[in-house]
Design an enzyme around this catalytic site. Structure first.
Site, PDB file in Angstrom:
ATOM      1  N   HIS A   7       1.069  -1.501   0.247  1.00  0.00           N
ATOM      2  CA  HIS A   7      -0.069  -0.222  -0.114  1.00  0.00           C
ATOM      3  C   HIS A   7       0.441   0.919  -0.071  1.00  0.00           C
ATOM      4  CE1 HIS A   7       0.370  -0.821   4.529  1.00  0.00           C
ATOM      5  NE2 HIS A   7       1.035   0.490   4.034  1.00  0.00           N
ATOM      6  N   HIS A  79       4.391   6.824   3.738  1.00  0.00           N
ATOM      7  CA  HIS A  79       5.131   6.176   3.406  1.00  0.00           C
ATOM      8  C   HIS A  79       4.801   5.354   2.345  1.00  0.00           C
ATOM      9  CE1 HIS A  79       1.930   3.978   6.707  1.00  0.00           C
ATOM     10  NE2 HIS A  79       2.586   3.236   5.917  1.00  0.00           N
ATOM     11  N   GLU A 130       7.773   0.859   4.976  1.00  0.00           N
ATOM     12  CA  GLU A 130       7.358  -0.351   5.583  1.00  0.00           C
ATOM     13  C   GLU A 130       7.309  -1.334   5.297  1.00  0.00           C
ATOM     14  OE1 GLU A 130       2.805   0.138   5.874  1.00  0.00           O
ATOM     15  OE2 GLU A 130       3.028  -1.200   7.549  1.00  0.00           O
TER      16      GLU A 130
HETATM   17 CO    CO Z   1       1.412   1.275   6.510  1.00  0.00          CO
END
Ligand code: CO
Length: 134
Positions: A7, A79, A130
């Site tokens: 994502h 992010h 991430e």
């Molecule tokens: Co995230």
């Protein structure tokens, strides 16, 4: 080592407005808002055919997103998240390469119920990164 883009997270001052934009104007499928107090966020997932957008609103006074949204008053990309098969192996390899893992370096359970770590933006082209074990 990294696999699919899981994502892109966009931090916003108002989830309601963000859902009006993504669900309304852009016509995307949006999940119900979900509060995750342990991460200090309220989240809506925008489900796209090939990935997800995570819309994040700060939750509570100590939200790690509070400063970001103060600076980026209309929201902004916060992010990106890549999938890895083995988060411990990925972390250990990155640490050996000199990359900084945020927090205590131990994986935490992320918004999707899977172990995640965050990597210092200065080590990854200015982007908070991430990794999620899938
Ligand atoms: Co995230």
């Amino acid at each position: 080592m990294i696999g699919r883009l899981n994502h892109v997270a966009i931090a916003v001052p108002s989830l309601e407005k963000a859902v009006a934009t993504y669900g309304g104007v852009l016509g995307a499928e949006c999940s119900e808002p979900q509060e995750i107090p342990e991460h200090g966020v309220k989240v809506v997932f925008v489900i796209l055919p090939n990935t997800k957008i995570e819309l994040l609103e700060p939750l509570g006074e100590n939200s790690p997103l509070a400063k970001f949204v103060e600076k980026n008053t209309v929201g902004g990309i916060h992010h990106v998240c890549y999938e890895v098969e083995d988060i411990i192996a990925a972390r250990d390899k990155l640490k050996a390469e000199g990359a900084r893992v945020l927090g205590d370096g131990e994986p935490k359970i992320g918004a999707h119920g899977k172990p995640v770590i965050f990597l210092h933006p200065k080590d990854f082209c200015g982007t908070l990164t991430e990794l999620e074990q899938v």
